[in-house]
Design an enzyme around this catalytic site. Structure first.
Site, short mmCIF file in Angstrom:
data_model
loop_
_atom_site.label_atom_id
_atom_site.label_comp_id
_atom_site.label_asym_id
_atom_site.label_seq_id
_atom_site.Cartn_x
_atom_site.Cartn_y
_atom_site.Cartn_z
N GLU A 35 0.87 -1.16 0.00
CA GLU A 35 0.00 0.00 0.00
C GLU A 35 0.92 1.23 0.00
O GLU A 35 1.81 1.32 0.85
CB GLU A 35 -0.89 0.01 1.25
CG GLU A 35 -1.83 1.20 1.24
CD GLU A 35 -2.71 1.32 2.48
OE1 GLU A 35 -2.71 0.42 3.33
OE2 GLU A 35 -3.40 2.35 2.57
N ARG A 262 4.44 -12.51 9.71
CA ARG A 262 5.00 -11.18 9.65
C ARG A 262 6.30 -11.20 10.46
O ARG A 262 6.41 -11.89 11.47
CB ARG A 262 3.98 -10.25 10.32
CG ARG A 262 4.34 -8.79 10.42
CD ARG A 262 3.15 -8.03 10.96
NE ARG A 262 2.16 -7.85 9.90
CZ ARG A 262 2.17 -6.82 9.04
NH1 ARG A 262 3.07 -5.88 9.14
NH2 ARG A 262 1.27 -6.74 8.11
N LYS A 272 4.27 0.98 9.02
CA LYS A 272 4.38 2.28 8.36
C LYS A 272 3.73 3.38 9.18
O LYS A 272 4.21 4.51 9.21
CB LYS A 272 3.75 2.19 6.95
CG LYS A 272 4.67 1.48 5.97
CD LYS A 272 4.01 1.32 4.61
CE LYS A 272 3.05 0.14 4.64
NZ LYS A 272 2.41 -0.10 3.36
P1 ATP Z 1 2.47 -1.84 7.63
O1 ATP Z 1 1.80 -2.13 8.93
O2 ATP Z 1 3.92 -1.59 7.77
O3 ATP Z 1 1.78 -0.77 6.85
P2 ATP Z 1 1.28 -3.65 5.82
O4 ATP Z 1 1.18 -5.12 5.83
O5 ATP Z 1 0.03 -2.87 6.02
O6 ATP Z 1 2.39 -3.21 6.83
P3 ATP Z 1 1.60 -3.45 3.02
O7 ATP Z 1 2.10 -2.31 2.22
O8 ATP Z 1 0.17 -3.79 2.93
O9 ATP Z 1 1.98 -3.15 4.52
O10 ATP Z 1 2.52 -4.71 2.76
C1 ATP Z 1 2.85 -5.26 1.51
C2 ATP Z 1 3.21 -6.70 1.71
O11 ATP Z 1 4.31 -6.82 2.60
C3 ATP Z 1 2.06 -7.46 2.30
O12 ATP Z 1 1.93 -8.70 1.64
C4 ATP Z 1 2.46 -7.64 3.73
O13 ATP Z 1 1.88 -8.79 4.27
C5 ATP Z 1 3.98 -7.71 3.64
N1 ATP Z 1 4.58 -7.26 4.90
C6 ATP Z 1 4.39 -6.09 5.53
N2 ATP Z 1 5.06 -6.04 6.70
C7 ATP Z 1 5.72 -7.22 6.82
C8 ATP Z 1 6.58 -7.79 7.81
N3 ATP Z 1 6.90 -7.13 8.93
N4 ATP Z 1 7.06 -9.02 7.58
C9 ATP Z 1 6.74 -9.70 6.47
N5 ATP Z 1 5.94 -9.23 5.50
C10 ATP Z 1 5.42 -8.00 5.66
MG MG Z 2 -1.58 -2.36 4.99
#
Ligand code: ATP
Ligand code: MG
Length: 561
Positions: A35, A262, A272
């Protein structure tokens, strides 16, 4: 060489099983779906390496898909940063896709759901809807709007789309099962009103699809075969499948969602939202501040893409969440830079040494090997003269036998130069040493082959010639958080654990060969650690970041305590 084949991780097993069952290899396709609401962090590196790694393993395309359904939080700046980081990590995407490109298709499918009696417009307050949701142990109750006529739903949904309603007044919900044991199946919201301009579709839309409705359908539209996400989406899988069932053409590939854990890392946060808070509150200078666990922060701090890939590879893919010790990342960067970083000399806490028997006004340019780990790295010349700087901590008037550095009456070798002996020192009124007087052995020059040059002395020091040294700003970083798991405390906010001493700026002196060093270049400052040239560096003012020390000082501190 007999290399043992790498064992498959559980994700690869899933793919292997599908292939064994007859799924055509040529239909494999993956995606990485960030995202664009922030910069990528080290947790994302796991997901990037997983998806793009599978692409390489199976020669399958991998899409970079921006999950851009929330205009309130998403920006073009983030899209650009994400693309830069994925490329920098060494990966190439097949197609650059945006969920927003599917807004029209998703809308058309929503109309289809309404026409089939599988979606309805609800205009209750979110509180009312929350109460009707029930609890995990009690079924929910139907919304009074659940049985609106198809015509009424079509007309209300159209009004939603046309901007006739205020935000929060109407939503479109899928009509699934209010008594499902999976709360997510209890008539989830699939559209909400947001009167906000989107970074790509501008004001074309004021209704935006929700994540669940968007994600699986986007996978399907792109014909992604395996959609890997993190464990918190495990319960969403049933909904992912339900949404697919509504639109699927059985001649096409049906995407499969599977979950992995994760990654969390010690002494930092990887969310983020929380990283944005650090940026907005000025705790750091930006998303690429070298203290940030972002890909751009690590890059700026001197981490190489290879070290990050090796790190991610070493921690692997897990089914359960745990906290990974960041010192493993430090290990990976040390290992990489040891092979590639040119060795140079820099003194960070200088004290002056005068070599009393060295001719006044004379200078020599001595041979110095660039990298003993790399024969092709060649050598350079470093200037030597009567006055040099050494590290303050490398001299003591008196010390025990274990102190293999400079002390009065004893000898040390100056790296690439001569053996010197400390004769006396001068102090200021506070007792601080201001100058050390030494003599040198003119026959002991390194590499000269003389008997004296081969003489073994315990201890070799780095140094710089004062006359030739270049002043540089050196930024030393410590962990951003004092606590190992700053965001895992129920009663305390993670911001309470911000380390107030995470940045120390000092002035050091480096050998003149560094005057022309390019931004981003990595070096080993001998006996100290790895450093790189920061973005802020200019020809007038050199700025270095400390990437990592030569040894793990944290492990040492932990041992002592
Ligand atoms: P954040 O909480 O940092 O915004 P998010 O999962 O909402 O994390 P996305 O941009 O949706 O962030 O993530 C893109 C991809 O990266 C998704 O498939 C997510 O599951 C993966 N991802 C995000 N954070 C992690 C992590 N700490 N470890 C492994 N994979 C991750
Ligand atoms: Mg997200």
């Amino acid at each position: 060489m007999n290399e043992t084949p790498k064992s498959l991780n559980f994700i690869e097993h899933i793919i292997e099983e599908d292939l064994a069952k007859g799924f055509p290899k040529s239909n494999l396709r993956f995606r990485f779906p960030p995202e664009p609401n922030g910069y990528l962090h080290i947790g994302h590196a796991s997901s990037i390496c997983l998806n793009f790694g599978l692409g390489l393993t199976y020669s399958a395309p991998v899409n970079l898909r921006f999950d851009d359904t929330n205009p309130a939080k998403e920006e073009q700046e983030y899209v650009d940063a994400i693309k830069k980081d994925v490329s920098w990590l060494g990966f190439k995407w097949d197609a650059e896709c945006y969920a927003s490109d599917y807004f029209q298709q998703l809308y058309d499918w929503a109309i289809l759901l309404i026409k089939e009696g599988k979606a309805y417009v609800d205009n209750q307050s979110s509180e009312e809807m929350a109460i009707q949701k029930g609890t995990p142990t009690e079924p929910g109750t139907d919304s009074p709007n659940r049985n609106r006529s198809i015509e009424e739903n079509l007309s209300l949904f159209e009004q939603m789309k046309n901007g006739e309603f205020k935000e929060g007044t109407h939503v479109l919900r899928a009509k699934i099962d209010m008594s499902s044991s999976n709360m997510l199946m209890r008539d989830p919201i699939i559209y909400r009103i947001l009167h906000k301009a989107h970074h790509r579709t501008n004001t074309d839309w004021c209704i935006y699809p929700m994540y669940d409705w968007t994600h699986g359908e986007s996978d399907y539209l792109e014909q992604v075969s395996h959609s890997f996400c993190t464990l918190e989406f495990a319960m969403h899988r049933e909904l992912y499948d339900w949404f697919l069932d509504q639109v699927i053409d059985i001649t096409k590939v049906r995407p499969k969602q599977r979950e992995f854990a994760r990654r969390n890392f010690s002494h930092t946060v990887v969310s983020k939202r929380k990283l944005l808070q650090l940026v907005e509150q000025g705790v750091v200078t930006g998303w690429d501040d070298p203290r940030m666990p972002t890909i751009s922060g690590l890059r700026r701090k001197g981490y190489t893409a290879r070290s990050i890939r090796n790190f991610v590879d070493t921690i692997g893919i897990a089914k359960r969440e745990n906290v990974v010790d960041v010192s493993l990342l430090d290990f990976c960067i040390r290992e990489d830079l040891n092979k590639i970083a040119p060795r140079v000399m820099g003194v960070l806490d200088p004290v002056k040494v005068v070599i009393t028997n060295y001719p006044e006004g004379e200078e020599e340019w001595l041979d110095a090997e660039n990298n003993p780990e790399d024969e092709t790295a060649g050598s350079r010349k470093v200037p030597f003269s009567k006055e040099i700087y050494i590290e303050r901590e490398d001299f003591r008037e008196e010390a025990n036998k274990k102190f293999f550095r400079l002390k009065l009456g004893k000898e040390v070798r100056l790296k690439n130069a001569y053996i010197i002996k400390a004769q006396s020192c001068t102090k200021d009124t506070d007792g601080n040493i201001t100058e050390i007087q030494c003599t040198y052995d003119p026959k002991s020059k390194s590499g000269s082959g003389t008997e004296e040059s081969l003489r073994k002395v315990k201890g070799t020091l780095h140094w710089v010639s004062i006359k030739h040294a270049v002043k540089a700003e050196v930024r030393l970083y410590d962990r951003l958080f004092t606590d190992e798991t700053p965001d895992a405390h129920k009663d305390k906010d993670f911001m309470e654990f911000v380390n107030p001493d995470s940045l120390k700026i000092i002035t050091g002196f480096v050998e003149p060969s560094l005057a022309e060093a390019k931004i981003g270049a990595n070096f080993q400052f001998q006996r100290i650690g790895y450093f790189n040239v920061d973005l802020d560096s200019t020809p007038e003012k050199l700025v270095f970041n400390k990437t990592v020390g030569l040894r793990d000082s944290w492990a040492k501190i932990a041992q002592k305590n």
